[in-house]
Design a protein around this motif. Sequence first.
Motif, PDB file in Angstrom:
ATOM      1  N   GLU A 141      59.806   0.909 -23.259  1.00 18.84           N
ATOM      2  CA  GLU A 141      59.874   2.329 -23.622  1.00 18.84           C
ATOM      3  C   GLU A 141      59.317   3.254 -22.549  1.00 18.84           C
ATOM      4  N   HIS A 142      58.741   2.687 -21.483  1.00 20.75           N
ATOM      5  CA  HIS A 142      58.173   3.508 -20.407  1.00 20.75           C
ATOM      6  C   HIS A 142      58.697   3.037 -19.047  1.00 20.75           C
ATOM      7  N   PRO A 143      60.000   3.184 -18.824  1.00 19.13           N
ATOM      8  CA  PRO A 143      60.599   2.712 -17.570  1.00 19.13           C
ATOM      9  C   PRO A 143      60.128   3.483 -16.346  1.00 19.13           C
ATOM     10  N   GLU A 144      59.562   4.665 -16.570  1.00 15.56           N
ATOM     11  CA  GLU A 144      59.098   5.470 -15.436  1.00 15.56           C
ATOM     12  C   GLU A 144      57.771   4.964 -14.861  1.00 15.56           C
ATOM     13  N   ARG A 145      57.097   4.075 -15.590  1.00 12.39           N
ATOM     14  CA  ARG A 145      55.779   3.610 -15.146  1.00 12.39           C
ATOM     15  C   ARG A 145      55.868   2.228 -14.500  1.00 12.39           C
ATOM     16  N   MET A 146      55.032   1.999 -13.506  1.00 15.84           N
ATOM     17  CA  MET A 146      54.947   0.694 -12.848  1.00 15.84           C
ATOM     18  C   MET A 146      53.959  -0.174 -13.625  1.00 15.84           C
ATOM     19  N   ILE A 147      54.429  -0.731 -14.724  1.00 12.86           N
ATOM     20  CA  ILE A 147      53.570  -1.530 -15.593  1.00 12.86           C
ATOM     21  C   ILE A 147      54.262  -2.849 -15.917  1.00 12.86           C
ATOM     22  N   ALA A 148      53.485  -3.798 -16.414  1.00 12.68           N
ATOM     23  CA  ALA A 148      54.010  -5.122 -16.763  1.00 12.68           C
ATOM     24  C   ALA A 148      53.446  -5.555 -18.099  1.00 12.68           C
ATOM     25  N   ALA A 149      54.070  -6.571 -18.684  1.00 15.09           N
ATOM     26  CA  ALA A 149      53.601  -7.160 -19.935  1.00 15.09           C
ATOM     27  C   ALA A 149      53.513  -8.672 -19.779  1.00 15.09           C
ATOM     28  N   ILE A 150      52.606  -9.267 -20.529  1.00 18.06           N
ATOM     29  CA  ILE A 150      52.545 -10.722 -20.651  1.00 18.06           C
ATOM     30  C   ILE A 150      53.037 -11.055 -22.055  1.00 18.06           C
ATOM     31  N   ALA A 151      54.114 -11.827 -22.128  1.00 17.21           N
ATOM     32  CA  ALA A 151      54.711 -12.155 -23.426  1.00 17.21           C
ATOM     33  C   ALA A 151      55.592 -13.392 -23.281  1.00 17.21           C
ATOM     34  N   ASN A 152      56.313 -13.728 -24.358  1.00 20.63           N
ATOM     35  CA  ASN A 152      57.163 -14.921 -24.326  1.00 20.63           C
ATOM     36  C   ASN A 152      58.603 -14.578 -23.940  1.00 20.63           C
ATOM     37  N   GLU A 153      59.416 -15.619 -23.802  1.00 21.04           N
ATOM     38  CA  GLU A 153      60.802 -15.446 -23.351  1.00 21.04           C
ATOM     39  C   GLU A 153      61.625 -14.647 -24.356  1.00 21.04           C
ATOM     40  N   LEU A 154      61.371 -14.855 -25.657  1.00 19.38           N
ATOM     41  CA  LEU A 154      62.092 -14.103 -26.681  1.00 19.38           C
ATOM     42  C   LEU A 154      61.834 -12.610 -26.549  1.00 19.38           C
ATOM     43  N   ALA A 155      60.600 -12.231 -26.204  1.00 19.73           N
ATOM     44  CA  ALA A 155      60.265 -10.814 -26.028  1.00 19.73           C
ATOM     45  C   ALA A 155      61.035 -10.213 -24.856  1.00 19.73           C
ATOM     46  N   ALA A 156      61.159 -10.973 -23.770  1.00 17.23           N
ATOM     47  CA  ALA A 156      61.909 -10.485 -22.613  1.00 17.23           C
ATOM     48  C   ALA A 156      63.362 -10.215 -22.994  1.00 17.23           C
ATOM     49  N   LYS A 157      63.954 -11.124 -23.790  1.00 10.42           N
ATOM     50  CA  LYS A 157      65.344 -10.939 -24.209  1.00 10.42           C
ATOM     51  C   LYS A 157      65.471  -9.789 -25.196  1.00 10.42           C
ATOM     52  N   GLU A 158      64.546  -9.721 -26.149  1.00 14.74           N
ATOM     53  CA  GLU A 158      64.602  -8.699 -27.196  1.00 14.74           C
ATOM     54  C   GLU A 158      64.492  -7.293 -26.622  1.00 14.74           C
ATOM     55  N   TYR A 159      63.639  -7.119 -25.600  1.00 15.71           N
ATOM     56  CA  TYR A 159      63.364  -5.785 -25.080  1.00 15.71           C
ATOM     57  C   TYR A 159      63.966  -5.539 -23.697  1.00 15.71           C
ATOM     58  N   GLY A 160      64.823  -6.447 -23.239  1.00  8.34           N
ATOM     59  CA  GLY A 160      65.557  -6.215 -22.003  1.00  8.34           C
ATOM     60  C   GLY A 160      64.698  -6.167 -20.761  1.00  8.34           C
ATOM     61  N   LEU A 161      63.661  -6.990 -20.700  1.00  5.65           N
ATOM     62  CA  LEU A 161      62.776  -7.010 -19.534  1.00  5.65           C
ATOM     63  C   LEU A 161      63.130  -8.179 -18.611  1.00  5.65           C
ATOM     64  N   THR A 162      62.657  -8.096 -17.389  1.00  4.33           N
ATOM     65  CA  THR A 162      62.890  -9.148 -16.407  1.00  4.33           C
ATOM     66  C   THR A 162      61.629  -9.965 -16.214  1.00  4.33           C
ATOM     67  N   ILE A 163      61.731 -11.274 -16.422  1.00  2.00           N
ATOM     68  CA  ILE A 163      60.595 -12.164 -16.158  1.00  2.00           C
ATOM     69  C   ILE A 163      60.486 -12.375 -14.657  1.00  2.00           C
ATOM     70  N   VAL A 164      59.348 -11.987 -14.100  1.00  2.00           N
ATOM     71  CA  VAL A 164      59.159 -12.099 -12.648  1.00  2.00           C
ATOM     72  C   VAL A 164      58.256 -13.271 -12.276  1.00  2.00           C
ATOM     73  N   GLN A 165      57.471 -13.766 -13.235  1.00  2.00           N
ATOM     74  CA  GLN A 165      56.658 -14.958 -13.017  1.00  2.00           C
ATOM     75  C   GLN A 165      56.608 -15.738 -14.319  1.00  2.00           C
TER      76      GLN A 165
END
Length: 284
Positions: A141-165
């Motif tokens: 919800e905050h694409p303008e910010r340079m922030i990251a999240a720690i979560a599981n693979e399902l969360a990345a798919k659900e919210y359209g994020l890219t797993i970088v590590q």
Amino acid sequence: MGKAGYLGPKATFTHLAVQAILPQLEHIPYYTIPACIDAVANGEIEYGVVPVENALEGSVNLTWDYVIHEKRLPIVGEIVTPIRQHLMVHPNHAKRWKEVEMIYSHSHAIAQCHKFLHGQFSNVPLEDTTSTAFAAKYVKEHPERMIAAIANELAAKEYGLTIVQEDIHDYDHNTTKFVVLHRQGTSLPVDFGNITNYKTTLMVTLPSDQAGALHQVLSAFSWRQLNLSKIESCPMKTGLGNYFFILDINQSLDEVLIPGAIAELEALGCAVYILGSYPCFSTD
């Protein structure tokens, strides 16, 4: 269709557990553990799934506090789920992920990834959230910010994020234990083929000022060859030094051994409450 509530939002580890064990029910997310437990107590949902223990971080005190002191609901099942933590960012920042200015996640997840965070982001602020999935949702919800999240693979798919590590957790054998609550103690509507074992959980309050009381409690189970997989002290919230104990017995409630142990404890002056006798599942 019946309903099963869980600690949300969508794509938490609790959600993964619900999907694995109760796929036939409608899944309802709640933003806090007490809200999920309240929904079971009020009859809004049939089953509530909440975390009680992590292999690395220990007990989830909020769950036990609420179940014991506020809404004492029967435990009808246990689910153990492996925990894999990943670092993820908004796709707009995938190539610049090392420049993130803040990392969001649940406090347990942050603790579980201490070595990675200390080595890669020692100067980056860490912000606690109510769940790992909430952290992923916030990053989306905050694409303008340079922030990251720690979560599981399902969360990345659900919210359209890219797993970088991937797999940034410190230990590979981390698991979280969840309990399933039901207002009337109704058994789980599940395929019993994936049961790993059965447990009975007791709450025991010792008599006050009686030397050796805990030893006597343990002896009541020992001579009956009842295996205790857990014994944990929790504050009664009535003053310093006042505790009750949660005991997990590795078998279902029978007609002789466990009732006999309970009768012996009560004869010693202990107060005993059966929190549940239930099947245990693994999502491995």
